[in-house]
Design an enzyme around this catalytic site. Structure first.
Site, PDB file in Angstrom:
ATOM      1  N   HIS A  18       0.842  -1.207   0.000  1.00  0.00           N
ATOM      2  CA  HIS A  18       0.000   0.000   0.000  1.00  0.00           C
ATOM      3  C   HIS A  18       0.874   1.253   0.000  1.00  0.00           C
ATOM      4  CE1 HIS A  18      -3.003  -2.689   2.375  1.00  0.00           C
ATOM      5  NE2 HIS A  18      -3.411  -2.642   1.127  1.00  0.00           N
ATOM      6  N   LYS A  42     -15.820  -8.182   3.531  1.00  0.00           N
ATOM      7  CA  LYS A  42     -14.939  -8.736   4.571  1.00  0.00           C
ATOM      8  C   LYS A  42     -15.611  -8.545   5.914  1.00  0.00           C
ATOM      9  CE  LYS A  42     -10.849  -7.690   1.801  1.00  0.00           C
ATOM     10  NZ  LYS A  42      -9.713  -6.777   1.572  1.00  0.00           N
ATOM     11  N   ARG A  92      -1.776  -6.282  -7.844  1.00  0.00           N
ATOM     12  CA  ARG A  92      -0.649  -7.174  -7.537  1.00  0.00           C
ATOM     13  C   ARG A  92      -0.561  -8.318  -8.524  1.00  0.00           C
ATOM     14  NH1 ARG A  92      -2.756  -8.116  -1.582  1.00  0.00           N
ATOM     15  NH2 ARG A  92      -4.532  -8.325  -2.934  1.00  0.00           N
ATOM     16  N   SER A 129      -3.007  -8.085   3.268  1.00  0.00           N
ATOM     17  CA  SER A 129      -3.399  -7.857   4.662  1.00  0.00           C
ATOM     18  C   SER A 129      -3.900  -9.151   5.313  1.00  0.00           C
ATOM     19  CB  SER A 129      -4.497  -6.789   4.733  1.00  0.00           C
ATOM     20  OG  SER A 129      -4.019  -5.580   4.221  1.00  0.00           O
TER      21      SER A 129
HETATM   22  O1  PNS Z   1      -8.546  -3.070   0.182  1.00  0.00           O
HETATM   23  P1  PNS Z   1      -9.842  -3.549  -0.410  1.00  0.00           P
HETATM   24  O2  PNS Z   1     -10.585  -4.425   0.571  1.00  0.00           O
HETATM   25  O3  PNS Z   1      -9.662  -4.184  -1.761  1.00  0.00           O
HETATM   26  O4  PNS Z   1     -10.731  -2.228  -0.647  1.00  0.00           O
HETATM   27  C1  PNS Z   1     -12.070  -2.338  -1.070  1.00  0.00           C
HETATM   28  C2  PNS Z   1     -12.796  -1.024  -0.802  1.00  0.00           C
HETATM   29  C3  PNS Z   1     -12.734  -0.670   0.682  1.00  0.00           C
HETATM   30  C4  PNS Z   1     -12.129   0.092  -1.621  1.00  0.00           C
HETATM   31  C5  PNS Z   1     -14.274  -1.227  -1.268  1.00  0.00           C
HETATM   32  O5  PNS Z   1     -14.849  -2.274  -0.541  1.00  0.00           O
HETATM   33  C6  PNS Z   1     -15.098   0.048  -1.107  1.00  0.00           C
HETATM   34  O6  PNS Z   1     -15.046   0.909  -1.964  1.00  0.00           O
HETATM   35  N1  PNS Z   1     -15.838   0.127   0.028  1.00  0.00           N
HETATM   36  C7  PNS Z   1     -16.698   1.257   0.317  1.00  0.00           C
HETATM   37  C8  PNS Z   1     -18.160   0.911  -0.015  1.00  0.00           C
HETATM   38  C9  PNS Z   1     -18.414   1.020  -1.511  1.00  0.00           C
HETATM   39  O7  PNS Z   1     -18.257   2.065  -2.127  1.00  0.00           O
HETATM   40  N2  PNS Z   1     -18.788  -0.117  -2.115  1.00  0.00           N
HETATM   41  C10 PNS Z   1     -19.086  -0.188  -3.525  1.00  0.00           C
HETATM   42  C11 PNS Z   1     -17.878  -0.573  -4.330  1.00  0.00           C
HETATM   43  S1  PNS Z   1     -18.203  -0.631  -6.061  1.00  0.00           S
END
Ligand code: PNS
Length: 163
Positions: A18, A42, A92, A129
Site C-alpha cells: 500500500h 470482509k 498485484r 493484509s
Molecule cells: O482493500 P480492499 O478491501 O480491496 O478495498 C475495497 C474497498 C474498501 C475500496 C471497497 O470495498 C469500497 O469501496 N468500500 C466502500 C463501499 C463502496 O463504495 N462499495 C461499492 C464498491 S463498487
C-alpha cells in the site's frame, strides 16, 4: 486546477505494498487522499477504522501532500467530497483484476469517476493484509512487510513474534 488521487482500501492492516502505491501516486498527483473504508465483503476486522487511520497517518508522515480519511460510506461519496481527479488502486496479481475491474466499472457508472491502476512491484506482489493478520496471529514476524507503526500495533495485539 490541482489534481487529487483518491487511494482507497480496507488497509486492515496497511502494508508496504500500500505504501508503495501511495508514494508513487504522490509523484503523479498534486494531492493524495488515502481513504480507509469498510469492505462489506470482509466480515471480520482486526483494527477499527480509527486505529487504521492512526497507523496510516504515522506511516505516511514523510509525505507532505498526503492526507488520510476514514469513513463508513460509499467510495464515490468520498470521491465527490475530496474532488478526486481519479481513484488510484494497486494491482498485484491477475486474481486482483476481476474484482477491481467490477468495482471500477460500478464506481464509474455511479459517479463518472475514473479508476487508474498502478502495478505494484514484484517485491510486494505476495503481500496481502489477510496473510499478515494470519502470520501475526500465530506469532510470525511480519516486520519486513509493514511500516514500523503497523508492526508495533500488531505486536501490541498479538505479542512479540517467536524468535
Ligand atoms: O482493500 P480492499 O478491501 O480491496 O478495498 C475495497 C474497498 C474498501 C475500496 C471497497 O470495498 C469500497 O469501496 N468500500 C466502500 C463501499 C463502496 O463504495 N462499495 C461499492 C464498491 S463498487
Amino acid at each position: 486546477m490541482s489534481t487529487v488521487a483518491l487511494v482507497p482500501g480496507s488497509f486492515d492492516p496497511f502494508h508496504n505494498g500500500h505504501l508503495e502505491v501511495v508514494e508513487r501516486a504522490a509523484k503523479l498527483f498534486d494531492e493524495v487522499v488515502v481513504a480507509a473504508l469498510r469492505n462489506p465483503q470482509k466480515s471480520t476486522q482486526l483494527f477499527d477504522l480509527e486505529e487504521r487511520q492512526e497507523m496510516i497517518a504515522e506511516s505516511l508522515a514523510h509525505l507532505p501532500t498526503v492526507r488520510i480519511v476514514s469513513v463508513s460510506t460509499l467510495l464515490v461519496n468520498v470521491a465527490k467530497d475530496v474532488n478526486a481527479s481519479a481513484i488510484v488502486k494497486g494491482l498485484r496479481v491477475v486474481t486482483d483484476f476481476e474484482s477491481e475491474l467490477q468495482m471500477a466499472q460500478m464506481n464509474r457508472q455511479l459517479s463518472g469517476v475514473e479508476t487508474l491502476f498502478i502495478p505494484t512491484s514484484s517485491t510486494f506482489s505476495f503481500v496481502a493484509s489477510r496473510l499478515l493478520r494470519e502470520v501475526s496471529r500465530y506469532h510470525g514476524d511480519v516486520s519486513a512487510f509493514v511500516p514500523p507503526a503497523v508492526n508495533r500495533r500488531l505486536i501490541e495485539k498479538f505479542g512479540a513474534p517467536n524468535p
